[in-house]
Design a protein around this motif. Structure first.
Motif, mmCIF file in Angstrom:
data_model
loop_
_atom_site.group_PDB
_atom_site.id
_atom_site.type_symbol
_atom_site.label_atom_id
_atom_site.label_comp_id
_atom_site.label_asym_id
_atom_site.label_seq_id
_atom_site.Cartn_x
_atom_site.Cartn_y
_atom_site.Cartn_z
ATOM 1 N N HIS A 1 -14.209 -15.792 -47.988
ATOM 2 C CA HIS A 1 -15.349 -15.395 -47.161
ATOM 3 C C HIS A 1 -16.083 -16.627 -46.617
ATOM 4 C CE1 HIS A 1 -15.991 -10.968 -47.289
ATOM 5 N NE2 HIS A 1 -15.107 -11.056 -48.277
ATOM 6 N N GLY A 2 -16.096 -17.708 -47.405
ATOM 7 C CA GLY A 2 -16.722 -18.934 -46.929
ATOM 8 C C GLY A 2 -16.012 -19.499 -45.709
ATOM 9 N N ILE A 3 -14.687 -19.477 -45.724
ATOM 10 C CA ILE A 3 -13.916 -19.912 -44.546
ATOM 11 C C ILE A 3 -14.195 -18.985 -43.371
ATOM 12 C CG2 ILE A 3 -11.609 -20.275 -43.606
ATOM 13 C CD1 ILE A 3 -12.260 -22.362 -45.645
ATOM 14 N N ALA A 4 -14.233 -17.672 -43.652
ATOM 15 C CA ALA A 4 -14.496 -16.699 -42.590
ATOM 16 C C ALA A 4 -15.871 -16.925 -41.961
ATOM 17 C CB ALA A 4 -14.388 -15.280 -43.148
ATOM 18 N N GLN A 5 -16.852 -17.301 -42.780
ATOM 19 C CA GLN A 5 -18.199 -17.562 -42.257
ATOM 20 C C GLN A 5 -18.190 -18.714 -41.253
ATOM 21 O OE1 GLN A 5 -21.020 -15.995 -42.522
ATOM 22 N NE2 GLN A 5 -20.646 -14.548 -44.194
ATOM 23 N N LYS A 6 -17.340 -19.699 -41.482
ATOM 24 C CA LYS A 6 -17.227 -20.804 -40.523
ATOM 25 C C LYS A 6 -16.613 -20.325 -39.209
ATOM 26 C CE LYS A 6 -16.679 -24.354 -44.113
ATOM 27 N NZ LYS A 6 -15.794 -25.412 -44.677
ATOM 28 N N ILE A 7 -15.652 -19.405 -39.323
ATOM 29 C CA ILE A 7 -14.971 -18.906 -38.131
ATOM 30 C C ILE A 7 -15.917 -18.096 -37.254
ATOM 31 C CG2 ILE A 7 -13.157 -17.322 -37.325
ATOM 32 C CD1 ILE A 7 -11.508 -18.183 -39.789
ATOM 33 N N ILE A 8 -16.753 -17.251 -37.873
ATOM 34 C CA ILE A 8 -17.570 -16.331 -37.077
ATOM 35 C C ILE A 8 -18.695 -17.031 -36.317
ATOM 36 C CG2 ILE A 8 -17.032 -14.394 -38.609
ATOM 37 C CD1 ILE A 8 -19.797 -14.606 -39.793
ATOM 38 N N LYS A 9 -18.899 -18.304 -36.583
ATOM 39 C CA LYS A 9 -19.887 -19.056 -35.814
ATOM 40 C C LYS A 9 -19.370 -19.393 -34.415
ATOM 41 C CE LYS A 9 -21.874 -21.305 -39.919
ATOM 42 N NZ LYS A 9 -22.079 -22.608 -40.606
ATOM 43 N N ASN A 10 -18.070 -19.254 -34.219
ATOM 44 C CA ASN A 10 -17.438 -19.695 -32.978
ATOM 45 C C ASN A 10 -17.121 -18.526 -32.046
ATOM 46 O OD1 ASN A 10 -17.381 -22.452 -33.913
ATOM 47 N ND2 ASN A 10 -15.743 -21.800 -35.298
#
Length: 259
Positions: A193-202
């Motif tokens: 989920h931490g990796i996914a949180q980085k993705i959703i910023k873009n």
């Protein structure tokens, strides 16, 4: 929509969990169809920015295909099984615009590893083990394993894994590029989920075009560079491009809409 063999939790980061723990989450035809339906629904939901795929329990992501379903198949039935499965699930997942991360929480064997490889990248728990044991059953991987495994880890290592029908550990999988990270099982979903949180910023539109461009270099008859050029140009016509460049020039965080 209700499902028998999977669990779906929607949100900006959606989670699809294969839920057949008594069968170590083995893939049968119904599960493959349910996964297709869940991925299609998520892809068409503009509120979902990332999809995490995992298995229930601590033993298996997916321990393989449900062999009892096809043990008596003819040549024609076997070919149709592979063609249909690739079309509605494995190729379908690979070509989604929405990023799909496999959180591999145990055994990922046969069709399970093939499903993980169809996702855009993989994160594994420390107890995960991966392999393509099909030749020990007198058959070969039929859901894209002979194609995606060499793409990810190289021809020689892929040949060894397929021909020996052996399993590799999570750390071995990381060392050869099959998974991106290895974390303790209890931290797997939080880390993912931490990796996914980085993705959703873009920008979702840019991410979708990037997926298409990267995949093109592995498709017969497609020129990855030309696909990239076309996809790059398309980005200039999106609201996300206007927002991203404006936010950069104004020294603020972008608020992407996916349009």
């Amino acid at each position: 929509m209700t499902y028998e063999n999977i669990l779906v939790a929607n949100g900006t980061i959606a989670q699809i969990t294969i839920n057949r723990p008594e069968k170590l989450n083995a893939l049968n035809r119904q599960t493959i169809q349910e996964l297709h339906d869940a991925f299609e629904t998520a892809e068409n939901n503009p509120d979902i920015k990332v999809i995490i795929l995992t298995g229930s329990g601590e033993k298996a992501f997916v321990a393989g295909a449900d062999i009892s379903e096809f043990a008596s198949f003819s040549v024609e039935e076997g070919a149709q099984l592979a063609a249909h499965g690739q079309e509605i699930l494995f190729d379908f997942v690979e070509n989604l615009r929405t990023p799909v991360i496999a959180a591999v929480n145990g055994f990922a064997l046969g069709g399970g590893l093939e499903l993980a490889m169809a996702c855009h990248f993989r994160i594994a728990s420390e107890n995960a083990k991966m392999g393509l044991p099909e030749v020990s059953l007198g058959v070969i991987p039929g859901y894209g394993g002979t194609q995606r495994l060499p793409q990810l880890i190289g021809k020689g290592k892929a040949m060894e894994m397929i021909m020996t029908a052996g399993m590799i550990t999570a750390e071995e999988a990381k060392s050869c590029g099959l998974v991106n990270y290895v974390v303790p099982q209890g931290e797997l979903l939080e880390f993912t989920h931490g990796i996914a949180q980085k993705i959703i910023k873009n920008s979702p539109t840019a991410i979708g075009q990037a997926i298409k461009a990267v995949n093109a270099s592995y498709k017969e008859g497609l020129d990855g560079f030309k696909t990239e050029i076309k996809a790059f140009g398309k980005c200039f016509g999106t609201e996300d491009f206007k927002e991203g460049t404006t936010a950069f020039l104004e020294k603020r965080k972008a608020a992407f809409t996916g349009k």
